[in-house]
Design a protein around this motif. Structure first.
Motif, PDB file in Angstrom:
ATOM      1  N   LEU A  79       0.829  -1.209   0.000  1.00  0.00           N
ATOM      2  CA  LEU A  79       0.000   0.000   0.000  1.00  0.00           C
ATOM      3  C   LEU A  79       0.861   1.255   0.000  1.00  0.00           C
ATOM      4  CD1 LEU A  79      -2.743  -1.162   2.509  1.00  0.00           C
ATOM      5  CD2 LEU A  79      -3.078  -0.684   0.084  1.00  0.00           C
ATOM      6  N   GLN A  80       1.995   1.202   0.708  1.00  0.00           N
ATOM      7  CA  GLN A  80       2.912   2.336   0.690  1.00  0.00           C
ATOM      8  C   GLN A  80       3.426   2.588  -0.727  1.00  0.00           C
ATOM      9  OE1 GLN A  80       5.518   0.733   3.803  1.00  0.00           O
ATOM     10  NE2 GLN A  80       5.092   2.523   5.054  1.00  0.00           N
ATOM     11  N   ALA A  81       3.766   1.508  -1.425  1.00  0.00           N
ATOM     12  CA  ALA A  81       4.261   1.649  -2.797  1.00  0.00           C
ATOM     13  C   ALA A  81       3.169   2.167  -3.734  1.00  0.00           C
ATOM     14  CB  ALA A  81       4.791   0.304  -3.293  1.00  0.00           C
ATOM     15  N   VAL A  82       1.924   1.714  -3.534  1.00  0.00           N
ATOM     16  CA  VAL A  82       0.811   2.194  -4.356  1.00  0.00           C
ATOM     17  C   VAL A  82       0.575   3.672  -4.105  1.00  0.00           C
ATOM     18  CG1 VAL A  82      -1.686   2.028  -4.704  1.00  0.00           C
ATOM     19  CG2 VAL A  82      -0.308  -0.047  -4.594  1.00  0.00           C
ATOM     20  N   LEU A  83       0.628   4.086  -2.833  1.00  0.00           N
ATOM     21  CA  LEU A  83       0.442   5.503  -2.504  1.00  0.00           C
ATOM     22  C   LEU A  83       1.513   6.353  -3.177  1.00  0.00           C
ATOM     23  CD1 LEU A  83      -0.627   7.047   0.829  1.00  0.00           C
ATOM     24  CD2 LEU A  83       1.408   7.934  -0.281  1.00  0.00           C
ATOM     25  N   ALA A  84       2.767   5.884  -3.123  1.00  0.00           N
ATOM     26  CA  ALA A  84       3.862   6.623  -3.757  1.00  0.00           C
ATOM     27  C   ALA A  84       3.676   6.702  -5.268  1.00  0.00           C
ATOM     28  CB  ALA A  84       5.193   5.962  -3.416  1.00  0.00           C
ATOM     29  N   ALA A  85       3.239   5.599  -5.880  1.00  0.00           N
ATOM     30  CA  ALA A  85       3.015   5.594  -7.328  1.00  0.00           C
ATOM     31  C   ALA A  85       1.863   6.522  -7.709  1.00  0.00           C
ATOM     32  CB  ALA A  85       2.723   4.169  -7.798  1.00  0.00           C
ATOM     33  N   ALA A  86       0.784   6.486  -6.936  1.00  0.00           N
ATOM     34  CA  ALA A  86      -0.356   7.367  -7.212  1.00  0.00           C
ATOM     35  C   ALA A  86       0.045   8.828  -7.069  1.00  0.00           C
ATOM     36  CB  ALA A  86      -1.509   7.029  -6.271  1.00  0.00           C
ATOM     37  N   HIS A  87       0.907   9.114  -6.100  1.00  0.00           N
ATOM     38  CA  HIS A  87       1.401  10.487  -5.918  1.00  0.00           C
ATOM     39  C   HIS A  87       2.244  10.911  -7.115  1.00  0.00           C
ATOM     40  CE1 HIS A  87       4.270  13.560  -4.431  1.00  0.00           C
ATOM     41  NE2 HIS A  87       3.237  13.991  -3.752  1.00  0.00           N
ATOM     42  N   LYS A  88       3.135  10.038  -7.572  1.00  0.00           N
ATOM     43  CA  LYS A  88       4.013  10.379  -8.699  1.00  0.00           C
ATOM     44  C   LYS A  88       3.216  10.679  -9.958  1.00  0.00           C
ATOM     45  CE  LYS A  88       7.583   8.611 -11.782  1.00  0.00           C
ATOM     46  NZ  LYS A  88       8.587   7.572 -12.075  1.00  0.00           N
ATOM     47  N   TYR A  89       2.166   9.884 -10.221  1.00  0.00           N
ATOM     48  CA  TYR A  89       1.427  10.033 -11.463  1.00  0.00           C
ATOM     49  C   TYR A  89       0.141  10.845 -11.301  1.00  0.00           C
ATOM     50  CZ  TYR A  89       4.766   6.889 -13.562  1.00  0.00           C
ATOM     51  OH  TYR A  89       5.930   6.351 -14.034  1.00  0.00           O
ATOM     52  N   GLY A  90      -0.014  11.497 -10.148  1.00  0.00           N
ATOM     53  CA  GLY A  90      -1.128  12.415  -9.970  1.00  0.00           C
ATOM     54  C   GLY A  90      -2.490  11.779 -10.010  1.00  0.00           C
ATOM     55  N   VAL A  91      -2.601  10.545  -9.502  1.00  0.00           N
ATOM     56  CA  VAL A  91      -3.895   9.842  -9.494  1.00  0.00           C
ATOM     57  C   VAL A  91      -4.495  10.019  -8.099  1.00  0.00           C
ATOM     58  CG1 VAL A  91      -5.086   7.683  -9.998  1.00  0.00           C
ATOM     59  CG2 VAL A  91      -2.932   8.201 -11.132  1.00  0.00           C
ATOM     60  N   LEU A  92      -5.191  11.133  -7.903  1.00  0.00           N
ATOM     61  CA  LEU A  92      -5.632  11.529  -6.566  1.00  0.00           C
ATOM     62  C   LEU A  92      -6.585  10.520  -5.948  1.00  0.00           C
ATOM     63  CD1 LEU A  92      -5.625  13.658  -4.325  1.00  0.00           C
ATOM     64  CD2 LEU A  92      -7.522  14.791  -5.505  1.00  0.00           C
ATOM     65  N   ARG A  93      -7.497   9.976  -6.738  1.00  0.00           N
ATOM     66  CA  ARG A  93      -8.492   9.037  -6.188  1.00  0.00           C
ATOM     67  C   ARG A  93      -7.808   7.792  -5.625  1.00  0.00           C
ATOM     68  NH1 ARG A  93     -13.678   6.725  -6.346  1.00  0.00           N
ATOM     69  NH2 ARG A  93     -13.783   4.802  -7.546  1.00  0.00           N
ATOM     70  N   LEU A  94      -6.824   7.273  -6.321  1.00  0.00           N
ATOM     71  CA  LEU A  94      -6.098   6.110  -5.837  1.00  0.00           C
ATOM     72  C   LEU A  94      -5.235   6.478  -4.631  1.00  0.00           C
ATOM     73  CD1 LEU A  94      -5.315   3.132  -6.188  1.00  0.00           C
ATOM     74  CD2 LEU A  94      -3.518   3.866  -7.782  1.00  0.00           C
ATOM     75  N   LEU A  95      -4.653   7.660  -4.647  1.00  0.00           N
ATOM     76  CA  LEU A  95      -3.834   8.102  -3.514  1.00  0.00           C
ATOM     77  C   LEU A  95      -4.663   8.175  -2.236  1.00  0.00           C
ATOM     78  CD1 LEU A  95      -1.104  10.812  -3.542  1.00  0.00           C
ATOM     79  CD2 LEU A  95      -2.847  10.874  -1.764  1.00  0.00           C
ATOM     80  N   ARG A  96      -5.851   8.779  -2.336  1.00  0.00           N
ATOM     81  CA  ARG A  96      -6.709   8.901  -1.141  1.00  0.00           C
ATOM     82  C   ARG A  96      -7.185   7.528  -0.660  1.00  0.00           C
ATOM     83  NH1 ARG A  96      -4.415  12.774  -0.224  1.00  0.00           N
ATOM     84  NH2 ARG A  96      -5.022  14.920  -0.733  1.00  0.00           N
ATOM     85  N   TRP A  97      -7.447   6.636  -1.598  1.00  0.00           N
ATOM     86  CA  TRP A  97      -7.853   5.280  -1.198  1.00  0.00           C
ATOM     87  C   TRP A  97      -6.723   4.586  -0.439  1.00  0.00           C
ATOM     88  CZ3 TRP A  97      -5.654   0.590  -2.689  1.00  0.00           C
ATOM     89  CH2 TRP A  97      -6.332  -0.548  -2.293  1.00  0.00           C
ATOM     90  N   ALA A  98      -5.500   4.646  -0.978  1.00  0.00           N
ATOM     91  CA  ALA A  98      -4.358   4.021  -0.307  1.00  0.00           C
ATOM     92  C   ALA A  98      -4.125   4.658   1.051  1.00  0.00           C
ATOM     93  CB  ALA A  98      -3.109   4.147  -1.175  1.00  0.00           C
ATOM     94  N   GLU A  99      -4.338   5.959   1.131  1.00  0.00           N
ATOM     95  CA  GLU A  99      -4.205   6.670   2.407  1.00  0.00           C
ATOM     96  C   GLU A  99      -5.198   6.131   3.427  1.00  0.00           C
ATOM     97  OE1 GLU A  99      -4.220  11.376   3.879  1.00  0.00           O
ATOM     98  OE2 GLU A  99      -4.594  10.846   1.791  1.00  0.00           O
ATOM     99  N   GLY A 100      -6.446   5.940   3.003  1.00  0.00           N
ATOM    100  CA  GLY A 100      -7.461   5.396   3.912  1.00  0.00           C
ATOM    101  C   GLY A 100      -7.156   3.977   4.337  1.00  0.00           C
TER     102      GLY A 100
END
Length: 478
Positions: A376-397
């Protein structure tokens, strides 16, 4: 007694019956839930460490909330919450004082004192005194350090009978148990627990009520079911197939059909992975991908985009999300990749063991929880890099739900790096509530100075997010 409450408007006049149409199927329904009303009430008690001393000065053993109403058509559907820190008496006021007081804030509680004075409990729901029956379902909750309401006790559904005298209904999780205390904690234990934040505790009660508008003394029989007739018109059956858009788009990625770009993941010692993708889909879903395709690959003959800072499983999960917008698909990818990695590790270990007679036995049980958090940490970092806010917030939750003393510091560092404000707030609240265990850990001492400053600010009651440089603040004189 029967004239004390007006009947509901629905029972006064009969509604005209619907008329059937040719070929319609008549159906009669008797509903016993048409009059049920639900209300949630939240009550915060602040300055909790001073409560006992203040109650001693007031001459009582409990405090009470303000009055709240549940059923809008019944003036007697009014309630208060009562909290006694030692599980003592629930008499929150003096009846004689209430009757004689000219102060409305005191007088209004006179209807909430008609119950057994020997009742003892920590938290109780008290319904205003009347003689009519009612049906209730109620449940209590307490807010934890993360801001979530956790249930205390099971939901309880009761039928309060009609009486020939006015009386209150009183219900609570520990009224009928010998042991008292919130979740079995003493008051001293409660003050140091996750349920008390900034010397405050917050309760919530969910109440569902179906009021009985008739009294047995005034009517021969009470009937609460409401009958209704509906007519179902049978229409020609046309079966519409389910949508296949998500599966079709995903198959383009998995099978590589009509692809015009290759995404290559080269990360550390992990085996490289290549995905056949489509620039039009990725450009539409991510501005970062769009920029990469416009600039980095303009003169590339191979049409290959190499990614060196995202692990292959996280990049695969990101691509699957961009094609499907489905979090279940992300979880499926992470589970499959974790299973594959565990099987590979087990196979390597078995081969190594077979080649050495002195090798120690190898355990094949993976650290599932830590691996899941790392993914999940890696997914959050990837979502942050590619500006995919919806996935970033999901990984954060998802990471907020996995907080523990072992992971709080590393997740705080992650949140600080990637600007995950909600994860940061949850980490800080968890670390404060579990400070005795967290501060002893080596990873706490290794926190970045900025993260330690935020922790100290949170413990001092200052929200670090509100104090970040560049954030506008209200003028003190406004």
């Amino acid at each position: 007694l029967g004239a004390a409450r007006l009947p509901s408007e629905e029972s006064t006049f009969a509604k005209p019956k619907p008329q059937p149409t040719p070929g319609a199927l008549a159906k009669t329904t008797t509903s016993y839930a048409s009059n049920v009303v639900k209300r949630d009430f939240v009550w915060e008690v602040s300055g909790l460490s001073w409560l006992e001393q203040q109650l001693a000065q007031e001459g009582r053993e409990c405090t009470s909330s303000d009055i709240f109403h549940v059923h809008p058509n019944d003036s007697d559907s009014k309630y208060v919450l009562v909290y006694s820190p030692r599980g003592a008496s629930l008499l929150h006021a003096d009846a004689n004082v209430c009757d004689e007081s000219s102060d409305w804030d005191i007088y209004k509680f006179r209807d909430f004192l008609f119950f057994d004075e020997n009742l003892r409990g920590t938290l109780a729901l008290v319904r205003g005194a009347d003689s009519f029956g009612t049906n209730l379902c109620y449940r209590f909750f307490v807010r934890d350090a993360r801001g979530d309401f956790r249930p205390w006790g099971e939901a309880r559904r009761v039928a309060v009978p009609a009486r020939d005298h006015v009386a209150c209904f009183v219900g609570g999780p520990d009224l009928e148990t010998e042991a008292k205390g919130l979740f079995g904690l003493t008051f001293e234990e409660l003050l140091g627990s996750e349920w008390v934040v900034d010397d405050s505790i917050t309760f919530k009660v969910e109440v569902e009520e179906s009021v009985v508008f008739s009294h047995p003394s005034a009517v021969p029989q009470i009937r609460l079911g409401k009958a209704d007739v509906t007519f179902e018109q049978k229409t020609p059956s046309v079966e519409v197939p389910p949508s296949t858009l998500q599966a079709d788009l995903l198959s383009l990625l998995i099978e590589g059909r009509h692809s015009d770009v290759s995404i290559e993941a080269v990360y550390g010692e992990a085996a490289p992975a290549t995905f056949s993708a489509h620039t039009n889909i990725l450009s539409q879903r991510s501005d970062v991908f769009a920029a990469a395709f416009s600039h980095e690959m303009r003169e590339s003959a191979t049409r290959t985009l190499t990614v060196t800072d995202v692990p292959p499983p996280a990049l695969k999960a990101l691509l699957h999300f961009l094609y499907t917008d489905d979090f279940d698909e992300v979880l499926k990818v992470l589970r499959e990749e974790a299973t594959h990695a565990a099987g590979t590790d087990a196979g390597d270990a078995a081969s190594s063991s077979a080649g050495s007679s002195s090798a120690a036995p190898i355990s094949c049980a993976p650290e599932d929880a830590q691996q899941s958090i790392a993914q999940l940490q890696a997914v959050l970092a990837a979502a942050h890099k590619y500006g995919v806010l919806r996935l970033l917030r999901w990984a954060e939750g998802q990471l907020c739900d996995k907080l523990s003393c072992e992971m709080a510091c590393s997740l705080l560092s992650l949140a600080h790096v990637y600007g995950a404000t909600e994860l940061e707030r949850n980490c800080l609240a968890f670390m404060k509530a579990n400070m005795a265990n967290v501060v002893k850990r080596a990873d706490f001492a290794a926190l970045a100075p900025e993260a330690l400053v935020k922790f100290n600010m949170h413990c001092a009651g200052v929200d670090p997010a509100e104090e970040e440089p560049g954030r506008k603040r209200k003028r003190d004189d406004e």
